[in-house]
Design a protein around this motif. Structure first.
Motif, PDB file in Angstrom:
ATOM      1  N   UNK A  76     -11.581   0.508   9.860  1.00 48.34           N
ATOM      2  CA  UNK A  76     -11.877   0.452  11.297  1.00 48.34           C
ATOM      3  C   UNK A  76     -10.680  -0.051  12.089  1.00 48.34           C
ATOM      4  N   UNK A  77     -10.688   0.267  13.366  1.00 47.82           N
ATOM      5  CA  UNK A  77      -9.683  -0.214  14.323  1.00 47.82           C
ATOM      6  C   UNK A  77      -8.260   0.159  13.922  1.00 47.82           C
ATOM      7  N   UNK A  78      -8.092   1.364  13.403  1.00 47.94           N
ATOM      8  CA  UNK A  78      -6.752   1.848  13.037  1.00 47.94           C
ATOM      9  C   UNK A  78      -5.954   2.068  14.313  1.00 47.94           C
ATOM     10  N   UNK A  79      -4.771   1.470  14.371  1.00 47.08           N
ATOM     11  CA  UNK A  79      -3.925   1.591  15.556  1.00 47.08           C
ATOM     12  C   UNK A  79      -2.695   2.443  15.313  1.00 47.08           C
ATOM     13  N   UNK A  80      -2.259   2.506  14.049  1.00 46.65           N
ATOM     14  CA  UNK A  80      -1.057   3.291  13.760  1.00 46.65           C
ATOM     15  C   UNK A  80      -1.025   3.645  12.276  1.00 46.65           C
ATOM     16  N   UNK A  81      -0.025   4.436  11.917  1.00 44.32           N
ATOM     17  CA  UNK A  81       0.135   4.818  10.520  1.00 44.32           C
ATOM     18  C   UNK A  81       0.437   3.611   9.637  1.00 44.32           C
ATOM     19  N   UNK A  82       0.938   2.536  10.225  1.00 44.61           N
ATOM     20  CA  UNK A  82       1.226   1.318   9.455  1.00 44.61           C
ATOM     21  C   UNK A  82      -0.063   0.716   8.889  1.00 44.61           C
ATOM     22  N   UNK A  83      -1.155   0.830   9.640  1.00 45.04           N
ATOM     23  CA  UNK A  83      -2.438   0.315   9.159  1.00 45.04           C
ATOM     24  C   UNK A  83      -2.895   1.096   7.928  1.00 45.04           C
ATOM     25  N   UNK A  84      -2.730   2.410   7.970  1.00 41.99           N
ATOM     26  CA  UNK A  84      -3.099   3.256   6.836  1.00 41.99           C
ATOM     27  C   UNK A  84      -2.171   2.971   5.652  1.00 41.99           C
ATOM     28  N   UNK A  85      -0.890   2.774   5.928  1.00 43.40           N
ATOM     29  CA  UNK A  85       0.064   2.465   4.857  1.00 43.40           C
ATOM     30  C   UNK A  85      -0.309   1.157   4.160  1.00 43.40           C
ATOM     31  N   UNK A  86      -0.764   0.177   4.934  1.00 40.18           N
ATOM     32  CA  UNK A  86      -1.180  -1.101   4.338  1.00 40.18           C
ATOM     33  C   UNK A  86      -2.379  -0.892   3.413  1.00 40.18           C
ATOM     34  N   UNK A  87      -3.352  -0.089   3.870  1.00 39.77           N
ATOM     35  CA  UNK A  87      -4.511   0.200   3.028  1.00 39.77           C
ATOM     36  C   UNK A  87      -4.077   0.938   1.765  1.00 39.77           C
ATOM     37  N   UNK A  88      -3.222   1.949   1.910  1.00 39.47           N
ATOM     38  CA  UNK A  88      -2.756   2.694   0.739  1.00 39.47           C
ATOM     39  C   UNK A  88      -2.050   1.776  -0.258  1.00 39.47           C
ATOM     40  N   UNK A  89      -1.280   0.836   0.259  1.00 41.86           N
ATOM     41  CA  UNK A  89      -0.569  -0.109  -0.601  1.00 41.86           C
ATOM     42  C   UNK A  89      -1.551  -0.933  -1.436  1.00 41.86           C
ATOM     43  N   UNK A  90      -2.598  -1.429  -0.791  1.00 42.11           N
ATOM     44  CA  UNK A  90      -3.612  -2.207  -1.519  1.00 42.11           C
ATOM     45  C   UNK A  90      -4.349  -1.321  -2.521  1.00 42.11           C
ATOM     46  N   UNK A  91      -4.611  -0.081  -2.132  1.00 45.16           N
ATOM     47  CA  UNK A  91      -5.289   0.849  -3.043  1.00 45.16           C
ATOM     48  C   UNK A  91      -4.432   1.110  -4.282  1.00 45.16           C
ATOM     49  N   UNK A  92      -3.140   1.329  -4.079  1.00 51.70           N
ATOM     50  CA  UNK A  92      -2.243   1.561  -5.211  1.00 51.70           C
ATOM     51  C   UNK A  92      -2.171   0.333  -6.104  1.00 51.70           C
ATOM     52  N   UNK A  93      -2.093  -0.831  -5.492  1.00 52.33           N
ATOM     53  CA  UNK A  93      -2.003  -2.092  -6.236  1.00 52.33           C
ATOM     54  C   UNK A  93      -3.215  -2.279  -7.147  1.00 52.33           C
ATOM     55  N   UNK A  94      -4.374  -1.816  -6.697  1.00 54.26           N
ATOM     56  CA  UNK A  94      -5.613  -2.001  -7.451  1.00 54.26           C
ATOM     57  C   UNK A  94      -6.103  -0.710  -8.103  1.00 54.26           C
ATOM     58  N   UNK A  95      -5.201   0.278  -8.214  1.00 48.42           N
ATOM     59  CA  UNK A  95      -5.502   1.554  -8.877  1.00 48.42           C
ATOM     60  C   UNK A  95      -6.746   2.234  -8.324  1.00 48.42           C
ATOM     61  N   UNK A  96      -6.859   2.267  -7.007  1.00 51.25           N
ATOM     62  CA  UNK A  96      -7.991   2.908  -6.346  1.00 51.25           C
ATOM     63  C   UNK A  96      -7.567   4.304  -5.901  1.00 51.25           C
TER      64      UNK A  96
END
Length: 82
Positions: free
Chosen positions: A35-55
């Motif tokens: 929620x409340x996505x403001x820019x591609x940086x927000x999505x990049x942060x989520x992707x980073x956490x997903x990669x870190x946890x093999x999601x």
């Protein structure tokens, strides 16, 4: 929270969201919504956490402000009309 026409200085992801990403990995969910996505940086942060946890899931971006919609168009995130 609704701030019409405004921006807010809150991070797109908080500690509970990161716990949610870990849980999503354990449950093998198909989609993760942010929620409340403001820019591609927000999505990049989520992707980073997903990669870190093999999601491996698709992302649903909940874009809720006019500024975020404009940023998405400028960045080319939405298809242009022919």
């Amino acid at each position: 929270m609704n701030i019409p026409g405004g921006d807010f200085p809150l991070p797109a992801m908080v500690d509970n969201d990161i716990l949610g990403v870990k849980l999503a990995g354990k449950l093998h969910v198909d989609f993760i919504a942010l929620s409340f996505v403001r820019s591609d940086k927000d999505i990049a942060a989520l992707r980073s956490h997903m990669e870190k946890h093999n999601v491996v899931s698709r992302i649903v971006s909940k874009i809720e402000t006019k500024k975020a919609i404009i940023r998405a168009f400028v960045a080319g995130s939405f298809p242009k009309k022919s």
